[in-house]
Enzyme design. Structure first.
Site, PDB file in Angstrom:
ATOM      1  N   ALA A  66       0.861  -1.177   0.000  1.00 16.59           N
ATOM      2  CA  ALA A  66       0.000   0.000   0.000  1.00 16.59           C
ATOM      3  C   ALA A  66       0.902   1.234   0.000  1.00 16.59           C
ATOM      4  O   ALA A  66       2.079   1.153   0.350  1.00 16.59           O
ATOM      5  CB  ALA A  66      -0.870  -0.007   1.246  1.00 16.59           C
ATOM      6  N   GLY A 105       0.460  -5.166   0.542  1.00 16.29           N
ATOM      7  CA  GLY A 105      -0.703  -5.115  -0.352  1.00 16.29           C
ATOM      8  C   GLY A 105      -0.387  -5.628  -1.747  1.00 16.29           C
ATOM      9  O   GLY A 105      -1.285  -6.083  -2.464  1.00 16.29           O
ATOM     10  N   GLU A 108      -0.794  -9.277  -1.417  1.00 14.96           N
ATOM     11  CA  GLU A 108      -2.239  -9.517  -1.240  1.00 14.96           C
ATOM     12  C   GLU A 108      -2.970  -9.393  -2.585  1.00 14.96           C
ATOM     13  O   GLU A 108      -3.902 -10.148  -2.869  1.00 14.96           O
ATOM     14  CB  GLU A 108      -2.790  -8.528  -0.206  1.00 14.96           C
ATOM     15  CG  GLU A 108      -2.284  -8.789   1.208  1.00 14.96           C
ATOM     16  CD  GLU A 108      -2.714  -7.738   2.185  1.00 14.96           C
ATOM     17  OE1 GLU A 108      -3.481  -8.063   3.105  1.00 14.96           O
ATOM     18  OE2 GLU A 108      -2.304  -6.562   2.020  1.00 14.96           O
ATOM     19  N   GLU A 128       4.129  -5.897   6.933  1.00 11.89           N
ATOM     20  CA  GLU A 128       3.335  -4.887   7.640  1.00 11.89           C
ATOM     21  C   GLU A 128       3.711  -4.798   9.125  1.00 11.89           C
ATOM     22  O   GLU A 128       3.624  -3.735   9.727  1.00 11.89           O
ATOM     23  CB  GLU A 128       1.846  -5.222   7.511  1.00 11.89           C
ATOM     24  CG  GLU A 128       1.237  -4.908   6.163  1.00 11.89           C
ATOM     25  CD  GLU A 128       1.428  -6.000   5.132  1.00 11.89           C
ATOM     26  OE1 GLU A 128       0.793  -5.936   4.071  1.00 11.89           O
ATOM     27  OE2 GLU A 128       2.251  -6.922   5.366  1.00 11.89           O
TER      28      GLU A 128
HETATM   29  N1  T1G Z   1       4.682   3.390   0.070  1.00 12.68           N
HETATM   30  C1  T1G Z   1       5.211   4.599  -0.238  1.00 12.68           C
HETATM   31  N2  T1G Z   1       6.535   4.821  -0.517  1.00 12.68           N
HETATM   32  C2  T1G Z   1       7.335   3.759  -0.496  1.00 12.68           C
HETATM   33  C3  T1G Z   1       6.866   2.456  -0.175  1.00 12.68           C
HETATM   34  C4  T1G Z   1       5.464   2.288   0.108  1.00 12.68           C
HETATM   35  N3  T1G Z   1       4.943   1.105   0.403  1.00 12.68           N
HETATM   36  N4  T1G Z   1       7.918   1.618  -0.220  1.00 12.68           N
HETATM   37  C5  T1G Z   1       8.991   2.358  -0.562  1.00 12.68           C
HETATM   38  N5  T1G Z   1       8.649   3.638  -0.724  1.00 12.68           N
HETATM   39  C6  T1G Z   1       9.539   4.740  -1.112  1.00 12.68           C
HETATM   40  C7  T1G Z   1      10.611   5.030  -0.066  1.00 12.68           C
HETATM   41  O1  T1G Z   1      10.138   5.919   0.906  1.00 12.68           O
HETATM   42  C8  T1G Z   1      11.721   5.639  -0.916  1.00 12.68           C
HETATM   43  O2  T1G Z   1      11.377   6.983  -1.154  1.00 12.68           O
HETATM   44  C9  T1G Z   1      11.597   4.874  -2.228  1.00 12.68           C
HETATM   45  O3  T1G Z   1      10.279   4.326  -2.241  1.00 12.68           O
HETATM   46  C10 T1G Z   1      12.581   3.762  -2.361  1.00 12.68           C
HETATM   47  O4  T1G Z   1      12.499   2.949  -1.206  1.00 12.68           O
HETATM   48  C11 T1G Z   1      -2.966  -3.153   2.952  1.00 12.68           C
HETATM   49  C12 T1G Z   1      -1.313  -1.900   4.842  1.00 12.68           C
HETATM   50  C13 T1G Z   1      10.342  -2.029  -1.543  1.00 12.68           C
HETATM   51  C14 T1G Z   1      12.070  -3.311  -0.356  1.00 12.68           C
HETATM   52  O5  T1G Z   1       6.256  -2.277   4.043  1.00 12.68           O
HETATM   53  O6  T1G Z   1      10.485  -2.389   2.170  1.00 12.68           O
HETATM   54  O7  T1G Z   1       0.743  -2.895   2.209  1.00 12.68           O
HETATM   55  O8  T1G Z   1      13.247   8.049   0.018  1.00 12.68           O
HETATM   56  O9  T1G Z   1      14.793   3.415  -0.305  1.00 12.68           O
HETATM   57  O10 T1G Z   1      16.030  -0.055  -0.402  1.00 12.68           O
HETATM   58  O11 T1G Z   1      -1.802  -4.878   3.840  1.00 12.68           O
HETATM   59  O12 T1G Z   1      11.185   0.242   0.085  1.00 12.68           O
HETATM   60  O13 T1G Z   1      13.350   7.704  -2.407  1.00 12.68           O
HETATM   61  O14 T1G Z   1      11.726   9.366  -1.450  1.00 12.68           O
HETATM   62  O15 T1G Z   1      13.378   1.574   0.655  1.00 12.68           O
HETATM   63  O16 T1G Z   1      15.350  -0.554  -2.770  1.00 12.68           O
HETATM   64  C15 T1G Z   1       3.775  -2.864   3.079  1.00 12.68           C
HETATM   65  C16 T1G Z   1       8.046  -1.040   2.186  1.00 12.68           C
HETATM   66  C17 T1G Z   1       3.078  -1.570   3.133  1.00 12.68           C
HETATM   67  C18 T1G Z   1       7.356  -2.307   1.945  1.00 12.68           C
HETATM   68  C19 T1G Z   1      12.678  -1.262  -1.673  1.00 12.68           C
HETATM   69  N6  T1G Z   1       4.995  -2.720   2.296  1.00 12.68           N
HETATM   70  N7  T1G Z   1       9.156  -0.798   1.289  1.00 12.68           N
HETATM   71  O17 T1G Z   1      13.792  -1.033  -0.890  1.00 12.68           O
HETATM   72  O18 T1G Z   1      14.355   1.364  -1.630  1.00 12.68           O
HETATM   73  S1  T1G Z   1       1.685  -1.662   4.198  1.00 12.68           S
HETATM   74  C20 T1G Z   1       6.152  -2.437   2.862  1.00 12.68           C
HETATM   75  C21 T1G Z   1      10.311  -1.494   1.386  1.00 12.68           C
HETATM   76  C22 T1G Z   1       0.548  -2.554   3.310  1.00 12.68           C
HETATM   77  C23 T1G Z   1      -1.606  -3.689   3.189  1.00 12.68           C
HETATM   78  C24 T1G Z   1      -0.697  -2.897   4.047  1.00 12.68           C
HETATM   79  C25 T1G Z   1      11.415  -1.064   0.490  1.00 12.68           C
HETATM   80  C26 T1G Z   1      11.577  -1.940  -0.770  1.00 12.68           C
HETATM   81  P1  T1G Z   1      12.483   8.063  -1.257  1.00 12.68           P
HETATM   82  P2  T1G Z   1      13.813   2.347  -0.522  1.00 12.68           P
HETATM   83  P3  T1G Z   1      14.992  -0.091  -1.451  1.00 12.68           P
END
Ligand code: T1G
Length: 692
Positions: A66, A105, A108, A128
């Site tokens: 998400a 998400g 999912e 999450e």
């Molecule tokens: N939403 C918004 N921005 C995101 C994002 C996300 N999910 N994931 C990464 N970014 C931005 C981050 O802030 C950075 O921005 C850029 O992307 C690169 O990220 C309904 C509720 C995918 C493994 O927890 O683990 O889904 O600093 O530096 O090292 O059930 O990002 O460049 O401006 O980390 O290559 C669940 C979170 C969400 C995954 C890549 N998903 N992301 O790593 O790059 S909750 C997560 C990561 C959800 C549902 C629920 C990592 C990555 P900027 P980065 P990276």
């Protein structure tokens, strides 16, 4: 090609529709993506020319979850649930084509497709829990139905990712595509059509839940298994409850449990703190005055001076990622001991199955030891990790200056000494920087990078990227005694000392800090570090409790006694001997001991840390408040579900902290409690550190 939204488009090729998501950097499920998928699926279902649908992403990864930046904002239609229901109930096969990371998400969404294929490098996870949440779009009910409850427990409470092979093994994907993913997915879709493979919904699967149903102790056994590691966190338990619901309830009732628990976490302080920390960690990598196009110094060989605990741990970080290391000692015996400890550490890791015996050899072979500093002449980066003594460090840097090649980075692992003074003895102060690792250096994630007054931007940029390469989280700080991490620790330790003089006992203060979520309290930490750091037997004259303890041979864990007594397993227990010493000290100081509440103990330990953080920001020693939080979470084990000292301060309210500090200032007459002007100003403006 039809544009569905600015983040999604639709192409139809010989009856196969391809919905392509394109929302850099990680194809998060922003409103435009959700709308695009919804509209795309609707169009495909309505179009008779379409026999199957492939959902794929452009860029470096499949949907990584998400859009966290949308959290806390007003909900934007379409919701994710509606979109996913449309997909799962679709009458035409939908195939998810996965590369990069299918997370949260994103996974999912893939679980609501009828089939999943991926490339060999794909990774899968429901992280999450790292945001203080749980999968809120059906993942808690669908994942256990695919991989089983046992695997789902591991994945959802750790947030860890699994690779393509394991995903295939567990049935999370139907195929790993050779060659180009898009073409492979289209071929897979054609096979589904040609072979008239029936569409199944994961929600209807039950077979993988049976083993959990047959194992009544599974969940409680798992709870005790992770209890220590997840102490204080809410989300892991909530994830477990959702999987229990998946095992014990019909799908829709399980979904209701997921919804309820998800909303509870989303509206709670822990998730707010962990979401804050997600971005804080990424912000820390951004250095405003170092342009992105600043050239980097290639680092292909590293030198380490000192094979003690820190030098050894530091060297392991390099060898772990394949970088050769030259480690220098003054005595053969010390060198042999240092290399022996490194090999033993690797052997222990292999014994736990985390690396192979071959890895042990590979990594040990990358670390070459010698007594000759001239062997450092071809190193790109040299890290000095010797005893904390300025004269010794200056002597080493002076010699290094004549040995190291032009352009080499000269770094010190000092935890408190003046980098500028160290740099001043070289003819290349712009190449000198602090790389402050935390013990154990091969484990702790934080790297405090200390820029001197003239440290070059290329040196800074190179070290920031190097930190990422050795899997550290770097925070850039300026020069001051103790830099950021230790400087904030000092006032806490000062207050902890004052508290035991006024009426508390070490284990009482430590219990308050432990219950707050820190890995250990002030006195246990002192015992671990050793009470004799900076203590001098010759000049010691029982002035402080620490003096008396050291004079009595109680130097901490290493001597089996310090503020605590320690058993052979190093388990601490309160010491009546120490209590006696403390009571004597109070009496000698004319202090009438009193009952001190746990709240007071907590305030008096934490608020001075926050106040010091404010001073650090005033002086520009830290770039931003969130950097201080990253430092304390990764360097000192501050519980991430409280965000860090500065985020915690904002959650309490700076006006309340200022008022409490003023109260203690009045009570004690001690200007130690004078609130930092920055904090006073923010409090008056009704703002927080987040507003800076
Ligand atoms: N939403 C918004 N921005 C995101 C994002 C996300 N999910 N994931 C990464 N970014 C931005 C981050 O802030 C950075 O921005 C850029 O992307 C690169 O990220 C309904 C509720 C995918 C493994 O927890 O683990 O889904 O600093 O530096 O090292 O059930 O990002 O460049 O401006 O980390 O290559 C669940 C979170 C969400 C995954 C890549 N998903 N992301 O790593 O790059 S909750 C997560 C990561 C959800 C549902 C629920 C990592 C990555 P900027 P980065 P990276």
């Amino acid at each position: 090609m039809t544009a569905l939204t600015d983040m999604a488009d639709l192409t139809i090729e010989d009856g196969i529709a391809i919905i392509t998501i394109d929302n850099p950097p990680v194809n998060a499920l922003s409103q435009g993506v959700r709308q695009g998928i919804k509209d795309g699926v609707e169009q495909c279902l309505a179009d008779d020319a379409v026999q199957a649908v492939v959902l794929i992403c452009a860029g470096r990864t499949f949907i990584a979850g998400a859009d966290i930046t949308e959290f806390g904002g007003p909900p934007k239609e379409p919701g994710l649930h509606a979109t996913l229901d449309d997909m799962e109930n679709a009458s035409k096969p939908i195939i998810a084509a996965i590369h990069g990371t299918a997370l949260g998400g994103g996974l999912e969404t893939a679980l609501c497709c009828h089939f999943r294929v991926c490339d060999a490098g794909a990774r899968f996870g429901l992280p999450e829990v790292n945001l203080g949440l749980l999968p809120g779009a059906g993942g808690t009910q669908r994942l256990p139905r695919v991989v089983g409850a046992e695997k789902a427990l591991q994945m959802m409470t750790s947030g860890a990712q699994i690779g393509a092979d394991e995903a295939l093994e567990n049935g999370l994907v139907e195929d790993i595509v050779d060659g180009e993913l898009r073409a492979g997915a289209i071929a897979f879709a054609r096979k589904i059509i040609d072979e008239n493979i029936p569409l199944t919904k994961i929600r209807d699967r039950e077979e993988k839940l049976q083993s959990a149903r047959d194992n009544p102790t599974l969940f409680n056994d798992f709870r005790s298994h992770i209890a220590r590691k997840t102490r204080g966190f809410l989300a892991p338990e909530y994830n477990i409850q959702c999987i229990e619901a998946a095992v014990n309830l019909p799908f829709d009732e399980g979904m209701a449990v997921e919804r309820k628990l998800f909303m509870e976490l989303m509206s709670g302080p822990q998730s707010a703190a962990q979401q804050y920390f997600f971005f804080a960690e990424r912000q820390a990598a951004k250095i405003p005055d170092v342009p992105a196009d600043t050239p980097e110094i290639p680092i292909n060989k590293v030198g380490v001076i000192g094979a003690g605990t820190m030098g050894g741990g530091i060297s392991m970080n390099m060898a772990n990622v394949g970088i050769p290391v030259e480690i220098i000692e003054t005595q053969q015996e010390a060198l042999d001991r240092g290399l022996g400890v490194i090999r033993m550490n690797y052997a222990n890791t292999a014994a736990k199955g985390r690396i192979s015996a071959e890895d042990v050899e590979t990594r040990c072979n990358l670390i070459n030891g010698s007594l000759d500093m001239y062997n450092l002449a071809d190193c790109d980066l040299i890290i000095e990790a010797v005893f904390e003594n300025m004269e010794l460090k200056k002597e080493i840097f002076q010699k290094l200056d004549s040995i190291a090649k032009p352009g080499a980075i000269l770094a010190s692992n000092t935890s408190a000494l003046d980098i500028n003074e160290i740099a001043s003895v070289t003819r290349r102060p712009e190449s000198v920087i602090g790389l402050h690792f935390f013990s154990p250096a091969n484990v702790m994630k934080l790297l405090e990078i200390v820029r001197g007054d003239v440290t070059g931007k290329d040196v800074i940029k190179s070290c920031m990227s190097f930190a990422k390469r050795i899997r550290k989280t770097a925070v850039l700080v300026g020069v001051c005694p103790g830099f950021v991490g230790n400087r904030i620790l000092f006032p806490r330790q000062t207050q902890a000392q004052a508290l035991i003089l006024e009426g508390a006992l070490p284990h009482e203060v430590d219990k308050v800090l432990f219950d707050f979520g820190l890995p250990m309290g002030a006195f246990q930490m002192s015992d671990l570090a050793g009470l004799d750091i900076g203590w001098n037997r010759e000049t010691s004259n029982s002035e402080t409790i620490r003096d008396v303890l050291c004079e009595a041979g109680r130097r901490g864990q290493k001597t089996g006694a310090g503020y605590y007594d320690y058993d052979e397993k190093r388990n601490p227990s309160p010491s009546s001997r120490v209590e006696q010493i403390i009571l004597q000290f109070s009496e000698k100081a004319g202090i009438e001991r009193r009952e001190i509440s746990e709240d007071e103990m907590l305030e008096r330990c934490i608020y001075p840390m926050i106040n010091e953080g404010a001073k650090i920001l005033e002086e520009g020693i830290a770039i931003r408040a969130s950097d201080i939080d990253v430092t304390w979470v990764y360097g000192y084990g501050w519980p991430v579900y409280r965000g860090g000292p500065m985020h915690y301060a904002d959650s309490i309210g700076l006006d309340a902290i200022v008022a409490t500090m003023r109260k203690y200032q009045e009570q004690t007459g001690d200007d130690f409690w004078e609130p930092a002007p920055l904090m006073v100003r923010l409090a008056e403006e009704g703002k927080g550190f987040k507003d800076l």
